[in-house]
Scaffold this motif. Structure first.
Motif, short mmCIF file in Angstrom:
data_model
loop_
_atom_site.label_atom_id
_atom_site.label_comp_id
_atom_site.label_asym_id
_atom_site.label_seq_id
_atom_site.Cartn_x
_atom_site.Cartn_y
_atom_site.Cartn_z
N GLN A 20 0.83 -1.20 0.00
CA GLN A 20 0.00 0.00 0.00
C GLN A 20 0.87 1.25 0.00
O GLN A 20 0.63 2.19 -0.77
N GLU A 44 -1.08 -13.13 -2.24
CA GLU A 44 -2.22 -12.35 -2.73
C GLU A 44 -2.14 -10.90 -2.24
O GLU A 44 -1.71 -10.65 -1.12
N PRO A 46 -3.30 -7.24 -0.74
CA PRO A 46 -4.27 -6.82 0.27
C PRO A 46 -5.54 -6.27 -0.36
O PRO A 46 -5.55 -5.88 -1.53
N GLU A 47 -6.59 -6.20 0.42
CA GLU A 47 -7.90 -5.69 -0.04
C GLU A 47 -7.81 -4.28 -0.60
O GLU A 47 -8.61 -3.88 -1.44
N ALA A 50 -8.27 -3.93 -4.35
CA ALA A 50 -9.46 -4.48 -5.01
C ALA A 50 -10.10 -3.53 -6.02
O ALA A 50 -10.58 -3.97 -7.07
N ASP A 51 -10.08 -2.25 -5.76
CA ASP A 51 -10.73 -1.28 -6.66
C ASP A 51 -9.75 -0.48 -7.52
O ASP A 51 -10.14 0.47 -8.19
#
Length: 100
Positions: A20, A44, A46-47, A50-51
Motif C-alpha cells: 500500500q 495475494e 491486500p484488499e 481491489a478497486d
C-alpha cells in the motif's frame, strides 16, 4: 499505436504489508502521468487493491527474475520501469524523469 499508460511500474513482490505504501508513493511520484503497477509473486494482494484499475497482480512461485519478466509481459505503458517492493518512490521523481 497509443499506449494505455504513460509508464508501467513492474516488479517481483512478496512483502504484501509494504504494498500500500509503495502504491501511494508511486502515485505521488508519477504526478499527472497515467501509470500502472504490476506485481508478480506468491502472496495475494491486500484488499486495498481491489478497486485499483491500474493495478495488476499475477500469482507466481518462481524466482524474482522470472516474476520481473512476467510483469514486463503484461506492461501496457509507453515506458517501463523496475521497482522493489521493499522501497518507496520520491514525490515527483518519476514525473521529473518522464518530463525529460
Amino acid at each position: 499505436m497509443k499506449s494505455k499508460y504513460d509508464v508501467s511500474i513492474c516488479m517481483p513482490a512478496h512483502r504484501t504489508q509494504l504494498w500500500q505504501r509503495l502504491y501511494e508513493t508511486a502515485q505521488l511520484s508519477v504526478g499527472s502521468y497515467s501509470w500502472e503497477m504490476i506485481l508478480v509473486g506468491p502472496n495475494e494482494p491486500p484488499e486495498f487493491f481491489a478497486d485499483k484499475k491500474n493495478f495488476k497482480f499475477v500469482k507466481d512461485f518462481g524466482t524474482p527474475t522470472r516474476c520481473a519478466q512476467i510483469a514486463t509481459l503484461l506492461a501496457e505503458g509507453e515506458y517501463m520501469m523496475w521497482g522493489s517492493d521493499d522501497g518507496f518512490f520520491v514525490e515527483n521523481a518519476i514525473s521529473d524523469c518522464l518530463d525529460m
